[in-house]
Design a protein around this motif. Structure first.
Motif, short mmCIF file in Angstrom:
data_model
loop_
_atom_site.label_atom_id
_atom_site.label_comp_id
_atom_site.label_asym_id
_atom_site.label_seq_id
_atom_site.Cartn_x
_atom_site.Cartn_y
_atom_site.Cartn_z
N SER A 15 -10.54 7.80 -2.90
CA SER A 15 -10.46 6.39 -2.52
C SER A 15 -11.82 5.73 -2.42
O SER A 15 -11.90 4.49 -2.48
N SER A 16 -12.89 6.50 -2.28
CA SER A 16 -14.20 5.88 -2.07
C SER A 16 -14.64 4.98 -3.24
O SER A 16 -15.26 3.93 -2.99
N VAL A 58 -6.74 0.60 -4.88
CA VAL A 58 -6.27 1.33 -3.71
C VAL A 58 -6.74 2.77 -3.75
O VAL A 58 -7.20 3.33 -2.75
N ALA A 59 -6.62 3.40 -4.91
CA ALA A 59 -7.01 4.80 -5.06
C ALA A 59 -7.24 5.09 -6.53
O ALA A 59 -6.85 4.32 -7.42
N ALA A 96 -12.94 2.93 -4.72
CA ALA A 96 -12.27 1.64 -4.54
C ALA A 96 -13.19 0.64 -3.84
O ALA A 96 -13.08 -0.57 -4.05
N ASP A 136 0.82 -1.21 0.00
CA ASP A 136 0.00 0.00 0.00
C ASP A 136 0.86 1.26 0.00
O ASP A 136 0.54 2.24 -0.69
N ALA A 150 1.35 6.93 -6.62
CA ALA A 150 0.31 7.95 -6.77
C ALA A 150 0.90 9.35 -6.72
O ALA A 150 0.57 10.21 -7.55
N CYS A 180 2.24 1.82 -3.42
CA CYS A 180 1.19 2.36 -4.31
C CYS A 180 0.99 3.85 -4.04
O CYS A 180 0.72 4.63 -4.96
N GLY A 181 1.14 4.24 -2.78
CA GLY A 181 1.05 5.67 -2.45
C GLY A 181 2.18 6.47 -3.06
O GLY A 181 1.98 7.59 -3.53
N ILE A 235 -6.98 12.94 -5.73
CA ILE A 235 -6.90 11.54 -5.33
C ILE A 235 -8.16 11.19 -4.55
O ILE A 235 -8.48 11.86 -3.56
#
Length: 227
Positions: free
Chosen positions: A168-169, A195-196, A171, A143, A150, A146-147, A166
């Motif tokens: 995330s919801s 993830v995002a 996802a 994670d 991003a 991945c951040g 960015i």
């Protein structure tokens, strides 16, 4: 070597040094000034630019070089609307958050509910990039990696003149009951977990994105310097 040749070489070296310094300053300025876009125009994001942004994501640091990510660029408005329309559409609760059983996160403040002004969601931008985590990876920090990817893509997009948000919801929809069907539409393996999502496009400066915006903390409030 003639005096003229020496002068030309000296000028070229100076120009290279100055250009390098300006490029470094430009990167720092981009990082310091990049914000969250809350409204976008309808102007399309080119495939070349989306590829450049994703290449920046691929260049991110990765624990033991596992590169536990996969990116999907979307410009299909119907698909973005489908994902957005299937979302839960809730606001985070006020008060404290945490697992009912007292697990990690108990007692942590809930994120503030944003009010006022434009608030872009999936489907409001001409393009989006889904960041998937590959659960087949052996990365100990998937994670986090991945951040990092991003953030690289945000900086690249901003450098190209685009606004980014960015979220995330969505996802939750991508990883929910329609997960396998949506993976098929995205042409990704079901082992992938979203993830995002990056919303990307030209910023609509005519929209009110300032009302309700919060300020950033300062160096004095968020850092220490130990000598």
């Amino acid at each position: 070597m003639t005096h003229k040749s020496v002068a030309i070489i000296t000028a070229a070296v100076l120009l290279l040094v100055i250009s390098s310094a300006m490029a470094e300053t430009a990167v720092v300025d981009t990082i310091m000034n990049v914000g969250t876009a809350q409204a976008f125009t309808d102007e399309a994001v080119s495939a070349d630019d989306l590829n450049t942004i994703m290449r920046a994501g691929l260049a991110a640091a990765s624990a033991i070089n596992q590169q536990p990510w996969f990116f999907v660029a979307i410009t299909n408005q119907e698909l973005m609307d489908e994902i957005a329309g299937s979302g839960m559409g809730f606001a985070p609760p006020t008060g404290l958050t945490g697992k009912p059983d007292g697990g990690p996160g108990e007692g942590r403040p809930a994120p503030p509910v944003m009010t006022g002004g434009a608030k872009a969601g999936l489907g409001d931008s001409p393009a989006a990039i889904i960041i998937y985590r590959d659960d087949r990876s052996k990365s100990p920090n998937a994670d986090f990696d991945c951040g990092l990817a991003a953030q690289n893509m945000v900086i690249a997009a901003a450098s190209l003149g685009y606004g980014v948000k960015i979220v995330s919801s969505p996802a939750m929809t991508l990883n929910g009951g329609k997960h396998d069907a949506l993976c098929e539409k995205m042409a990704v393996d079901p082992a992938m977990q979203a993830v995002a999502i990056l919303l990307i496009g030209r910023v609509d400066n005519a929209a009110d994105a300032g009302t309700g915006a919060t300020t950033r903390e300062t160096l004095e409030t968020k850092t220490n310097f130990i000598e």
